[in-house]
Design an enzyme around this catalytic site. Structure first.
Site, PDB file in Angstrom:
ATOM      1  N   ARG A  65      67.735  88.324 -40.150  1.00  0.00           N
ATOM      2  CA  ARG A  65      68.783  87.563 -40.838  1.00  0.00           C
ATOM      3  C   ARG A  65      69.473  86.561 -39.916  1.00  0.00           C
ATOM      4  NH1 ARG A  65      71.659  87.758 -45.359  1.00  0.00           N
ATOM      5  NH2 ARG A  65      70.812  89.774 -45.977  1.00  0.00           N
ATOM      6  N   GLU A 117      61.531  92.601 -54.515  1.00  0.00           N
ATOM      7  CA  GLU A 117      61.462  91.135 -54.506  1.00  0.00           C
ATOM      8  C   GLU A 117      60.015  90.669 -54.476  1.00  0.00           C
ATOM      9  OE1 GLU A 117      65.528  89.975 -51.968  1.00  0.00           O
ATOM     10  OE2 GLU A 117      63.543  89.560 -51.145  1.00  0.00           O
ATOM     11  N   GLY A 161      73.506  99.340 -53.294  1.00  0.00           N
ATOM     12  CA  GLY A 161      72.932 100.163 -54.353  1.00  0.00           C
ATOM     13  C   GLY A 161      71.425 100.214 -54.248  1.00  0.00           C
TER      14      GLY A 161
END
Length: 509
Positions: A36, A98, A64
């Site tokens: 990141r 994803e 979550g």
């Protein structure tokens, strides 16, 4: 909130850009734990600087067990995805969800996928071995939903078989790889390409001439002018070169139709468009010393160049600027490095262009050859006229072609007339009078002879004829004053437009 970047295209260029209903060009899929704040952030910044609309999630979205619906929607609203496979990618269920969505979109809607294997072996991704195998051993043992695990495996296998980039620790500077990745993504997605239409007859030789003037191999700053009469193809040349070269620069901007927009919306509006393009919407950065590619299209007053370009001192090394205009003198005053006058089309080029619009093929129909040659001669190599009249005559009968030719002998087609008349409207009173006199009374006459007559009318012929030549409304080869037939017909129409049926009231006969 998700982190997104939009390239603020100007309204002038957006009207010509290839339409795209998607919100983003690229969706970034990555392991936040691994990249990141390092590789992913550097790639994100590079994509943004190239004007590639990029979606990158923020950490607060990843809470979550279930993937956030905002991420699924962002994938659907993206033209492509860049998947950064790193050591812990498969340890994130979010990443795997994803990935499944991305590969579904690839199959269903043609979503483009760019995989990056960042310090991992592509075979580990394909076969779920190594660190990927360790992650799946845990899933097989602890997850009851075996179908989901199977979907994850299938998505990894499919993505691992795609062509992408494999970065290893010994491969050198990441910045060099990121530049190559960004260029490929930019090219493949055609980001911020301008629409130039089809039937670009004769364009290659003109593009080559301008490219030579740009000296792309050098690292100096170059400002080039393209000039010519209205409808000759200056804007089209600027757009094609912009599409071909702008991806090589840090920032780019195409400001179209500057003359008209500055009159209707003001120069501050154009200045804001340029700032938005160069700064990518980040007002906290500086325009200074960026390597930029800028096209300033259809400039008709010096103040426009003073506002948008100034002396060019803010341009970074290697920057290129193209100015298109009808007025050669503006380029001289600006002190451009070189100029290119766009020539009219040769007969063979003009014939091909006309046929593509009149017959939707590059050769004329046999029974129309003589009529089409008369039309091509009327257009005198002006691309705009060839396109307009070719389109007008498409699918018309021979009697209708003859009728149109008779009509053109009396009055011009208004679409052509209005484009050419813009140059006339920009003249001073004396130059307008000289233009109308030359159009009505002098055909290929000796310049000195015409000058003596004009000076007798107190028209200051020397400077007036020079200004008309700079505006590409006349040429003076071998000291003979020559005017394009369509400009002459435009002038005739101006003479008679107030009293079309009363020749006795025309200012000139």
């Amino acid at each position: 909130m998700a982190s997104t970047s939009f390239f603020g295209a100007s309204s002038s260029s957006s009207s010509s850009s290839i339409p795209d209903p998607k919100s983003y060009d690229v969706f970034l899929s990555f392991s936040g734990e691994d990249t990141r704040y390092t590789f992913t952030d550097h790639l994100f910044q590079a994509l943004v600087k190239r004007g590639i609309r990029t979606f990158r999630d923020d950490e607060q979205l990843r809470r979550g067990e279930a993937i956030a619906p905002e991420l699924l929607k962002a994938i659907e609203d993206s033209r492509s995805s860049v998947i950064i496979f790193s050591e812990n990618y498969a340890h994130s269920r979010w990443c795997l969800d994803e990935l499944v969505k991305i590969m579904d979109c690839q199959k269903d809607v043609g979503h483009t996928v760019f995989p990056i294997f960042y310090h991992v072996d592509p075979s580990h991704v394909r076969n779920q071995t190594g660190r990927f195998g360790e992650a799946f051993a845990g899933y097989e043992e602890n997850l009851k939903d075996k179908e989901k695990v199977g979907r994850w495996r299938t998505a990894l296998r499919e993505a691992g078989n795609l062509s992408g980039w494999h970065l290893q620790l010994q491969d050198g500077y990441e910045s060099n790889h990121i530049k190559k990745m960004t260029n490929r993504i930019f090219c493949q997605l055609n980001c911020k390409r301008l629409y130039v239409g089809n039937n670009l007859v004769g364009i290659d030789s003109r593009i080559n001439k301008v490219n030579l003037l740009l000296h792309m191999g050098s690292n100096d700053i170059r400002i080039i002018g393209i000039y010519g009469v209205g409808g000759i193809g200056k804007t089209t040349i600027g757009k094609v070169i912009y599409n071909e070269l702008s991806r090589e620069f840090e920032c780019m901007s195409f400001l179209e139709n500057i003359g008209t927009i500055s009159n209707t919306q003001g120069l501050p509006h154009l200045k804001n468009q340029l700032l938005g393009d160069i700064l990518d919407g980040d007002q906290g950065t500086s325009m200074m010393n960026k390597r930029v590619f800028i096209v300033l299209d259809d400039v008709d007053h010096l103040e426009q160049l003073e506002c948008l370009l100034g002396n060019g001192g803010w341009l970074g090394e290697g920057s290129r600027v193209i100015i298109t205009t009808r007025n050669k003198h503006l380029l001289t005053v600006q002190g451009v490095d070189d100029m290119y006058e766009v020539p009219k089309l040769k007969f063979g080029e003009a014939e091909e262009l006309f046929n593509l619009y009149a017959f939707q093929q590059n050769v004329s129909k046999l029974e129309f050859i003589n009529l089409s040659h008369r039309m091509i001669y009327y257009c005198q190599g002006l691309p705009l006229a060839l396109k307009v009249l070719g389109s007008l005559l498409f699918n018309k009968t021979i009697p209708q072609w003859k009728s149109e030719l008779h009509k053109l002998a009396r009055e011009p087609t208004m679409e052509i007339h209005n484009v050419l008349k813009r140059s006339y409207d920009g003249l001073g009173r004396t130059e307008k009078n000289i233009l109308l006199d030359v159009a009505c009374f002098f055909g290929d006459e000796d310049k000195d002879f015409v000058s003596r007559i004009l000076d007798g009318c107190n028209f200051h012929a020397e400077i007036g004829l020079k200004n008309l030549n700079d505006m590409c409304l006349i040429t003076i080869p071998y000291n003979k004053i020559h005017m394009h037939d369509l400009i002459r017909k435009m002038a005739w129409e101006i003479v008679r437009e107030d009293y079309p049926h009363k020749p006795n009231k025309w200012s000139r006969l």
